[in-house]
Design a protein around this motif. Structure first.
Motif, PDB file in Angstrom:
ATOM      1  N   SER A   1     -28.989  15.952 -13.810  1.00 58.56           N
ATOM      2  CA  SER A   1     -29.205  14.873 -14.777  1.00 58.56           C
ATOM      3  C   SER A   1     -28.821  13.523 -14.193  1.00 58.56           C
ATOM      4  CB  SER A   1     -28.379  15.133 -16.047  1.00 58.56           C
ATOM      5  OG  SER A   1     -28.805  16.290 -16.702  1.00 58.56           O
ATOM      6  N   ASN A   2     -27.674  13.480 -13.548  1.00 59.30           N
ATOM      7  CA  ASN A   2     -27.195  12.214 -12.995  1.00 59.30           C
ATOM      8  C   ASN A   2     -27.973  11.791 -11.757  1.00 59.30           C
ATOM      9  OD1 ASN A   2     -24.895  11.190 -14.655  1.00 59.30           O
ATOM     10  ND2 ASN A   2     -24.137  13.249 -14.292  1.00 59.30           N
ATOM     11  N   LEU A   3     -28.426  12.738 -10.961  1.00 57.57           N
ATOM     12  CA  LEU A   3     -29.284  12.393  -9.823  1.00 57.57           C
ATOM     13  C   LEU A   3     -30.566  11.727 -10.306  1.00 57.57           C
ATOM     14  CD1 LEU A   3     -28.937  15.585  -7.585  1.00 57.57           C
ATOM     15  CD2 LEU A   3     -28.050  13.297  -7.069  1.00 57.57           C
ATOM     16  N   LEU A   4     -31.163  12.293 -11.350  1.00 58.19           N
ATOM     17  CA  LEU A   4     -32.382  11.710 -11.900  1.00 58.19           C
ATOM     18  C   LEU A   4     -32.108  10.345 -12.521  1.00 58.19           C
ATOM     19  CD1 LEU A   4     -33.910  14.902 -13.560  1.00 58.19           C
ATOM     20  CD2 LEU A   4     -34.836  13.683 -11.582  1.00 58.19           C
ATOM     21  N   LYS A   5     -31.007  10.246 -13.254  1.00 54.51           N
ATOM     22  CA  LYS A   5     -30.661   8.985 -13.913  1.00 54.51           C
ATOM     23  C   LYS A   5     -30.500   7.855 -12.908  1.00 54.51           C
ATOM     24  CE  LYS A   5     -29.263   6.397 -17.390  1.00 54.51           C
ATOM     25  NZ  LYS A   5     -30.178   5.998 -18.476  1.00 54.51           N
ATOM     26  N   MET A   6     -29.982   8.188 -11.727  1.00 55.78           N
ATOM     27  CA  MET A   6     -29.760   7.173 -10.702  1.00 55.78           C
ATOM     28  C   MET A   6     -30.987   6.920  -9.835  1.00 55.78           C
ATOM     29  SD  MET A   6     -26.755   6.004 -11.173  1.00 55.78           S
ATOM     30  CE  MET A   6     -27.146   6.217 -12.896  1.00 55.78           C
ATOM     31  N   GLY A   7     -32.124   7.526 -10.207  1.00 60.53           N
ATOM     32  CA  GLY A   7     -33.373   7.210  -9.519  1.00 60.53           C
ATOM     33  C   GLY A   7     -33.725   8.064  -8.323  1.00 60.53           C
ATOM     34  N   HIS A   8     -33.019   9.188  -8.119  1.00 61.76           N
ATOM     35  CA  HIS A   8     -33.358  10.062  -6.998  1.00 61.76           C
ATOM     36  C   HIS A   8     -34.616  10.876  -7.300  1.00 61.76           C
ATOM     37  CE1 HIS A   8     -29.035   9.263  -6.372  1.00 61.76           C
ATOM     38  NE2 HIS A   8     -29.304   9.430  -5.096  1.00 61.76           N
ATOM     39  N   THR A   9     -35.340  11.201  -6.250  1.00 65.69           N
ATOM     40  CA  THR A   9     -36.500  12.086  -6.365  1.00 65.69           C
ATOM     41  C   THR A   9     -36.002  13.513  -6.186  1.00 65.69           C
ATOM     42  OG1 THR A   9     -37.981  10.404  -5.452  1.00 65.69           O
ATOM     43  CG2 THR A   9     -38.744  12.687  -5.398  1.00 65.69           C
ATOM     44  N   VAL A  10     -36.109  14.326  -7.241  1.00 65.90           N
ATOM     45  CA  VAL A  10     -35.474  15.649  -7.235  1.00 65.90           C
ATOM     46  C   VAL A  10     -36.491  16.748  -7.554  1.00 65.90           C
ATOM     47  CG1 VAL A  10     -33.599  17.063  -8.166  1.00 65.90           C
ATOM     48  CG2 VAL A  10     -33.337  14.564  -8.064  1.00 65.90           C
ATOM     49  N   THR A  11     -36.445  17.808  -6.760  1.00 65.43           N
ATOM     50  CA  THR A  11     -37.208  19.029  -7.027  1.00 65.43           C
ATOM     51  C   THR A  11     -36.225  20.123  -7.398  1.00 65.43           C
ATOM     52  OG1 THR A  11     -38.932  18.429  -5.438  1.00 65.43           O
ATOM     53  CG2 THR A  11     -38.795  20.739  -6.070  1.00 65.43           C
ATOM     54  N   VAL A  12     -36.463  20.819  -8.503  1.00 66.99           N
ATOM     55  CA  VAL A  12     -35.493  21.801  -9.007  1.00 66.99           C
ATOM     56  C   VAL A  12     -36.060  23.216  -8.986  1.00 66.99           C
ATOM     57  CG1 VAL A  12     -34.299  20.126 -10.458  1.00 66.99           C
ATOM     58  CG2 VAL A  12     -36.232  21.407 -11.399  1.00 66.99           C
ATOM     59  N   TRP A  13     -35.147  24.173  -8.873  1.00 66.14           N
ATOM     60  CA  TRP A  13     -35.476  25.589  -8.999  1.00 66.14           C
ATOM     61  C   TRP A  13     -34.297  26.278  -9.664  1.00 66.14           C
ATOM     62  CZ3 TRP A  13     -32.766  29.860  -7.457  1.00 66.14           C
ATOM     63  CH2 TRP A  13     -33.410  31.097  -7.586  1.00 66.14           C
ATOM     64  N   ASN A  14     -34.596  27.246 -10.509  1.00 62.60           N
ATOM     65  CA  ASN A  14     -33.553  28.044 -11.129  1.00 62.60           C
ATOM     66  C   ASN A  14     -34.074  29.462 -11.311  1.00 62.60           C
ATOM     67  OD1 ASN A  14     -30.803  27.947 -12.506  1.00 62.60           O
ATOM     68  ND2 ASN A  14     -32.051  28.916 -14.090  1.00 62.60           N
ATOM     69  N   ARG A  15     -33.182  30.420 -11.196  1.00 62.96           N
ATOM     70  CA  ARG A  15     -33.592  31.821 -11.331  1.00 62.96           C
ATOM     71  C   ARG A  15     -34.265  32.068 -12.683  1.00 62.96           C
ATOM     72  NH1 ARG A  15     -28.877  36.094 -10.696  1.00 62.96           N
ATOM     73  NH2 ARG A  15     -28.224  34.965 -12.566  1.00 62.96           N
ATOM     74  N   THR A  16     -33.703  31.445 -13.750  1.00 67.41           N
ATOM     75  CA  THR A  16     -34.360  31.458 -15.058  1.00 67.41           C
ATOM     76  C   THR A  16     -35.179  30.182 -15.155  1.00 67.41           C
ATOM     77  OG1 THR A  16     -32.458  32.632 -15.985  1.00 67.41           O
ATOM     78  CG2 THR A  16     -34.004  31.633 -17.541  1.00 67.41           C
ATOM     79  N   ALA A  17     -36.472  30.302 -14.960  1.00 72.15           N
ATOM     80  CA  ALA A  17     -37.341  29.127 -14.806  1.00 72.15           C
ATOM     81  C   ALA A  17     -37.327  28.203 -16.015  1.00 72.15           C
ATOM     82  CB  ALA A  17     -38.770  29.588 -14.523  1.00 72.15           C
ATOM     83  N   GLU A  18     -37.099  28.746 -17.226  1.00 73.71           N
ATOM     84  CA  GLU A  18     -37.128  27.924 -18.434  1.00 73.71           C
ATOM     85  C   GLU A  18     -36.103  26.794 -18.391  1.00 73.71           C
ATOM     86  OE1 GLU A  18     -37.064  31.197 -18.355  1.00 73.71           O
ATOM     87  OE2 GLU A  18     -39.089  31.667 -19.086  1.00 73.71           O
ATOM     88  N   LYS A  19     -35.020  26.988 -17.663  1.00 73.28           N
ATOM     89  CA  LYS A  19     -33.984  25.955 -17.579  1.00 73.28           C
ATOM     90  C   LYS A  19     -34.480  24.699 -16.858  1.00 73.28           C
ATOM     91  CE  LYS A  19     -29.708  28.632 -17.953  1.00 73.28           C
ATOM     92  NZ  LYS A  19     -28.402  28.906 -17.321  1.00 73.28           N
TER      93      LYS A  19
END
Length: 472
Positions: A203-221
């Motif tokens: 959340s904070n990485l995005l708030k500060m303007g970083h370009t972020v790619t995410v992955w989680n074992r439970t994809a809905e998260k």
């Protein structure tokens, strides 16, 4: 931002601490909220949020004159929603001044009972208001409950220091840039694991303007973060291969190894120059093994476990313990500033894992002692609330003590730090002591109490639920 001539009712771009310029309106503050002494400032209500703050005049720019400039340099869905809110306000106004004055009932007292209960500012008539940071000072009035994944701006008082202890270099990095802002790295950031800690970090990485790619074992998260502007990675290998620096934060040594060595794992995406930062709390042997396999493929490795809980993660106030590739540590600067209040570089791989386990060993043992004291008070006919009041007036007083005691008194064990994870950390800390033939009797005793609590089905509750091991 240069000083400008402004007045009540003006639309502005306000620079709040480390956060990017945000659209707002100069409004009247609540009557009982005093203006900070020192430089001239205005009270601003920010669009698209429930945030209000005193902003120094040099941190303000007229809205219309700088609109195009700000839209070009800022990104993210929340930012666009804020701009849309301003434009909707202007369309509705059309010559009629909309009243955005904050209701007088929104007092500092109200704030203390809400999400910012840990933020204490209580000046007296004889005590002048002092800036917590030489570059800015603000009061955040969050008037509504926010979801677990939230963005809260809070004043941080930070120091830069350096200490040499043998061959280990320890450096505390200020979590805000010199001017109170963060310039996000232009590197593509990946993040694996969206649990209690990882969610707040992303959340904070995005708030500060970083370009972020995410992955989680439970994809809905991942859905919430995609809505906020993150990109979705289908596998850990894909995230690593498409990003410059990939962070991971998972539950234990097995999960950390599986993430790297398993099918479609991190290792399959590593090639020369790719960077991997493991923020999981694991043992030194595990992190050393991971470092070796990453480096063997030409990658760069940094361990960076974090000290804190869900709330501190959401607030961007974690303490980061890093070790390994010093250059990578420097490359992660803007990311660490976004997610934490302080970061320490501890030298070679393994040092951060050891230090993190020691920190959590102390915290876990202290929590078990708190629970023991409260139950002893109860069985001897003493008031548990009075015990807490006494402790809060003494040398043990702390936010941790108060919050965990309140959990127990209210019977509210919603997880802020899972009990099963603090028990895991105690177990690993005891093993660390065994490896160097160092006694850890206090940790061993606390570990047995947590094991008892786990047997009572408290694993997925907050660590304060160790209290229940004493009452069964």
């Amino acid at each position: 931002m240069a000083a400008v001539s402004l007045r009540l009712g003006d639309l502005v771009w306000g620079k709040l601490g480390r956060y990017p310029p945000w659209p707002g309106k100069i409004v009247n503050p609540p009557k009982d909220l005093k203006k900070p002494r020192g430089k001239k400032c205005f009270f601003v209500k920010f669009f698209g949020t429930e945030d209000h703050a005193w902003i120094k005049v040099e941190q303000l720019k007229p809205y219309h004159a700088h609109k195009e400039e700000m839209i070009k340099i800022n990104k993210g869905k929340r930012f666009q929603q804020a701009v849309d809110a301003v434009e909707e306000f202007l369309r509705r106004a059309k010559g009629k001044d909309q009243d955005l004055t904050i209701p007088e009932s929104s007092t500092v007292k109200g704030m203390m009972a809400g999400p910012m209960a840990t933020f204490k500012w209580q000046p007296t008539a004889s005590e002048p208001v002092k800036d917590a940071d030489p570059h800015f000072h603000h009061f955040l009035l969050s008037q509504t409950e926010k979801p677990a994944v939230c963005y809260q701006a809070i004043t941080k008082k930070l120091k830069i220091c350096e200490e040499e202890t043998g061959s280990t270099s320890i450096q505390a990095a200020d979590s805000t840039a010199v001017n109170g802002s963060i310039t996000p790295t232009d590197k593509k950031i990946g993040f694996l694991g969206l649990g209690l800690m990882g969610s707040g970090i992303v959340s904070n990485l995005l708030k500060m303007g970083h370009t972020v790619t995410v992955w989680n074992r439970t994809a809905e998260k991942c859905d919430l973060f995609i809505q906020e502007g993150a990109r979705l990675g289908r596998t850990p290998a894909e995230v690593v291969s498409t990003c410059d620096i990939t962070f991971a934060c998972v539950s234990d040594p097995k999960a950390a190894k599986d993430l790297v060595l398993g099918p479609s794992g991190v290792l399959q995406g590593i090639r020369p120059g790719k960077c991997y930062v493991d923020m999981s709390t694991v043992d030194a042997d595990t992190v050393t093994e991971l470092a070796q396999v990453i480096v063997s493929r030409g990658g760069r490795f940094l361990e960076a476990p974090v000290s804190g809980n869900q709330q501190l993660s959401n607030d961007g106030m974690l303490v980061i313990l890093a070790a390994g590739d010093r250059g990578l540590y420097e490359d992660c600067s803007s990311c660490f500033q976004a997610m934490g209040k302080t970061s320490f570089f501890l030298g070679e791989v393994g040092n951060a894992a050891k230090m993190m386990l020691i920190v959590n060993m102390v915290q876990g043992s202290f929590m078990a002692t708190i629970a023991e004291g409260l139950t002893l008070a109860q069985v001897t006919g003493q008031s548990q609330q009075t015990l807490l009041d006494i402790l809060n007036q003494g040398q043990l007083a702390s936010i941790f003590l108060d919050q965990k005691c309140q959990n127990i008194l209210q019977g509210n064990f919603k997880p802020d730090f899972y009990l099963k994870y603090i028990q895991k950390d105690l177990r690993l800390a005891i093993a660390l002591g065994d490896a160097v033939n160092h006694p850890t009797p206090m940790a061993a005793a606390a570990n047995e109490v947590y094991k008892r609590a786990k047997a009572l089905d408290q694993s997925d509750n907050d660590m304060s639920a160790v209290y229940r091991a004493y009452i069964h």
